[in-house]
Design a protein around this motif. Sequence first.
Motif, PDB file in Angstrom:
ATOM      1  N   LEU A   3      31.874  -2.465  59.095  1.00  0.00           N
ATOM      2  CA  LEU A   3      30.514  -2.310  58.587  1.00  0.00           C
ATOM      3  C   LEU A   3      29.602  -3.355  59.228  1.00  0.00           C
ATOM      4  N   ARG A   4      28.492  -2.899  59.726  1.00  0.00           N
ATOM      5  CA  ARG A   4      27.461  -3.824  60.233  1.00  0.00           C
ATOM      6  C   ARG A   4      26.509  -4.135  59.091  1.00  0.00           C
ATOM      7  N   ILE A   5      26.301  -5.428  58.840  1.00  0.00           N
ATOM      8  CA  ILE A   5      25.461  -5.875  57.723  1.00  0.00           C
ATOM      9  C   ILE A   5      24.189  -6.498  58.283  1.00  0.00           C
ATOM     10  N   SER A   6      23.058  -6.027  57.799  1.00  0.00           N
ATOM     11  CA  SER A   6      21.756  -6.633  58.140  1.00  0.00           C
ATOM     12  C   SER A   6      21.114  -7.109  56.845  1.00  0.00           C
ATOM     13  N   LEU A   7      20.902  -8.412  56.743  1.00  0.00           N
ATOM     14  CA  LEU A   7      20.329  -9.008  55.537  1.00  0.00           C
ATOM     15  C   LEU A   7      18.953  -9.580  55.869  1.00  0.00           C
ATOM     16  N   SER A   8      17.955  -9.160  55.124  1.00  0.00           N
ATOM     17  CA  SER A   8      16.580  -9.607  55.390  1.00  0.00           C
ATOM     18  C   SER A   8      15.892  -9.989  54.089  1.00  0.00           C
ATOM     19  N   PRO A   9      15.190 -11.139  54.071  1.00  0.00           N
ATOM     20  CA  PRO A   9      14.398 -11.494  52.885  1.00  0.00           C
ATOM     21  C   PRO A   9      13.128 -10.658  52.825  1.00  0.00           C
ATOM     22  N   VAL A  10      12.604 -10.446  51.612  1.00  0.00           N
ATOM     23  CA  VAL A  10      11.391  -9.644  51.425  1.00  0.00           C
ATOM     24  C   VAL A  10      10.319 -10.530  50.805  1.00  0.00           C
ATOM     25  N   ASN A  11       9.577 -11.244  51.645  1.00  0.00           N
ATOM     26  CA  ASN A  11       8.428 -12.053  51.200  1.00  0.00           C
ATOM     27  C   ASN A  11       8.768 -12.993  50.047  1.00  0.00           C
ATOM     28  N   GLY A  12       9.974 -13.544  50.062  1.00  0.00           N
ATOM     29  CA  GLY A  12      10.360 -14.477  49.020  1.00  0.00           C
ATOM     30  C   GLY A  12      10.554 -13.852  47.652  1.00  0.00           C
ATOM     31  N   GLU A  13      10.540 -12.509  47.559  1.00  0.00           N
ATOM     32  CA  GLU A  13      10.672 -11.840  46.279  1.00  0.00           C
ATOM     33  C   GLU A  13      12.013 -11.131  46.125  1.00  0.00           C
ATOM     34  N   GLY A  14      12.910 -11.337  47.050  1.00  0.00           N
ATOM     35  CA  GLY A  14      14.197 -10.675  46.957  1.00  0.00           C
ATOM     36  C   GLY A  14      14.821 -10.516  48.330  1.00  0.00           C
ATOM     37  N   THR A  15      15.881  -9.720  48.396  1.00  0.00           N
ATOM     38  CA  THR A  15      16.627  -9.543  49.640  1.00  0.00           C
ATOM     39  C   THR A  15      17.055  -8.080  49.748  1.00  0.00           C
ATOM     40  N   ILE A  59      19.786  -5.631  51.823  1.00  0.00           N
ATOM     41  CA  ILE A  59      21.007  -5.641  52.627  1.00  0.00           C
ATOM     42  C   ILE A  59      21.305  -4.196  53.025  1.00  0.00           C
ATOM     43  N   LEU A  60      21.472  -3.976  54.337  1.00  0.00           N
ATOM     44  CA  LEU A  60      21.767  -2.649  54.865  1.00  0.00           C
ATOM     45  C   LEU A  60      23.168  -2.650  55.462  1.00  0.00           C
ATOM     46  N   PHE A  61      23.990  -1.671  55.077  1.00  0.00           N
ATOM     47  CA  PHE A  61      25.356  -1.515  55.591  1.00  0.00           C
ATOM     48  C   PHE A  61      25.402  -0.268  56.469  1.00  0.00           C
ATOM     49  N   GLN A  62      25.922  -0.437  57.693  1.00  0.00           N
ATOM     50  CA  GLN A  62      26.090   0.686  58.605  1.00  0.00           C
ATOM     51  C   GLN A  62      27.552   0.766  59.034  1.00  0.00           C
ATOM     52  N   ASP A  63      28.096   1.973  59.009  1.00  0.00           N
ATOM     53  CA  ASP A  63      29.479   2.198  59.430  1.00  0.00           C
ATOM     54  C   ASP A  63      29.512   2.295  60.950  1.00  0.00           C
ATOM     55  N   VAL A  64      30.026   1.245  61.594  1.00  0.00           N
ATOM     56  CA  VAL A  64      30.089   1.202  63.069  1.00  0.00           C
ATOM     57  C   VAL A  64      31.539   1.222  63.533  1.00  0.00           C
ATOM     58  N   THR A  65      32.401   1.830  62.731  1.00  0.00           N
ATOM     59  CA  THR A  65      33.821   1.858  63.080  1.00  0.00           C
ATOM     60  C   THR A  65      34.043   2.541  64.416  1.00  0.00           C
ATOM     61  N   ALA A  66      33.448   3.732  64.614  1.00  0.00           N
ATOM     62  CA  ALA A  66      33.645   4.479  65.852  1.00  0.00           C
ATOM     63  C   ALA A  66      33.075   3.719  67.047  1.00  0.00           C
ATOM     64  N   ALA A  67      31.895   3.139  66.867  1.00  0.00           N
ATOM     65  CA  ALA A  67      31.282   2.402  67.977  1.00  0.00           C
ATOM     66  C   ALA A  67      32.124   1.194  68.370  1.00  0.00           C
TER      67      ALA A  67
END
Length: 541
Positions: free
Chosen positions: A296-308, A310-318
């Motif tokens: 799983l590829r994880i992308s974590l980004s803050p949102v203007n100091g009001e939270g976070t 997190i996006l999970f992408q299945d990159v097993t095949a890649a």
Amino acid sequence: MRKKLFSCLTLCALCTAVLMSILVISGMYLYTENQLKSTLTNLSDTLSAQLNAADNPAQLLESGVYAQRVTLVDADGNVLYDSRHDNQSMVNHLQREEIADALASGSGWATRASDTMGENSIYFARRLNNGSVLRVAGTQKTVLSTVSGVALWLLAGVILCMVLSMLISRGVTTRMVKPINAIDLDHPLDSDTYEELSPMLRRMEQQNHRIAEQMADLTAQRAELDAVLDGMKEGLVILDPKSCVLSMNPAARRFLGVHGDPLGRPLIAVSRHQVLLDLLNAGQGDGELRADNKTLRISLSPVNGEGTVILFQDVTAARAAEESRRQFSANVSHELRTPLTTISGYAEMLASGLANPDDAGKLGSKIQQESHRLLSLIEDILRLSRLDEGISQEMKPVELSALAQDCAEKLQDTAARADVTIIKDCKPAWVKGDASLLAEMITNVVENGIKYNKAGGSVTVETGINDSHPFIRVKDTGVGIPEEHQAHVFERFYRVDKSRSKQTGGTGLGLSIVKHGAQLHHAGITLHSQPNVGTEITITF
């Protein structure tokens, strides 16, 4: 509101009591002053009439008894008679204000205060027919003396007023606030309260309707959003500022193996994957996670100091395809190294004249050129293989500006042959890394900027610190990269324009080395490019 209203009423009563006390005292003082002046005027009128008719005014005055002080002064200021003091011991009165005014205009008033006695002396002088001046005087208590005499009564009155005002204010505020507290906030127009509050109650009713409509819209939007999130193949997790789960779609629950309702729970209580927790502690970034035989590829980004988010992408095949390509590259490079070295040796023999003199030179040079290109390709493949394995020199502090300038200097001749100008805008920035690998990364990016540039173009090399993060940025004015190719340029052997790459001697591995080198240094790469405008690549540590 009740406390504020109570305070206001009490304060108004207290101010009224104090003001009335001041007005009464001031009125008393002015009244007594006017009375005294009237008495002095009447006494002066009576005595003046008698003295104007007398042959010896001083002798006439000596035969009388007076309640007020009476003084007779001649035209030169000498005291002829005084009812309170011996006139022989008194000083000349010519400079006294009331005497001077009387001699000049016929009459004069003056007031002099006594600090020790707490009294004011009021003088009235009138010029007689013979040129002498008759002066009468009386005393009056000062304002402070008057106040001190009735201070206790005033204080008692103020305290009494204050107590009464507090008792009255308490009852008034209770009766005034009771209808307001009884207002039905859900149905304000049904409340029986003051007529003056009707506009506010109508506004509240309108606001309630508006809120109800907005809540209905929000509920519909939430339902639409839930439908979209439920249909996503990617996992999405939204956290509040305290890292508690606000939303988690089914894909994310499946990836993380979450059972039950995670909403409102801390993420650390939902999933204990170390990569995810490290990214959460860092506040932002990308990473990969192995879970349930998936990558799983994880992308974590803050949102203007009001939270976070997190996006999970299945990159097993890649990742599997990349691993296969990595193994293939390593195997091919080892298999081709020996024959290519042999070709290079024969090419050197041909170039030295052992072949037909007519063709040997050209043929040898071409073989040598191609063999060196193939050797360079193999070296790049081996380099990538080592980077894949995480093999690097010992990480040491490296000064980026000096390193970038050195790389740019080494490429000056290449740039000159391509009619490209290298511009250096390097500011000091230190990172901990592999100096040789960083130099290779900078060289690859700058060399690409030269190869894929236009005649008369430029390549700008920048280093510095942005938001406490050191960076390297290379901008060129070249042919640019079409948008559909930008996501693939860091892949191995990927070429946007194969004919141009062959012409410039590119292997398709330069940017892949840059990407792997950045990963080894835990750095991020951003690319911005427009066709026929140029390309900008930034490496942020």
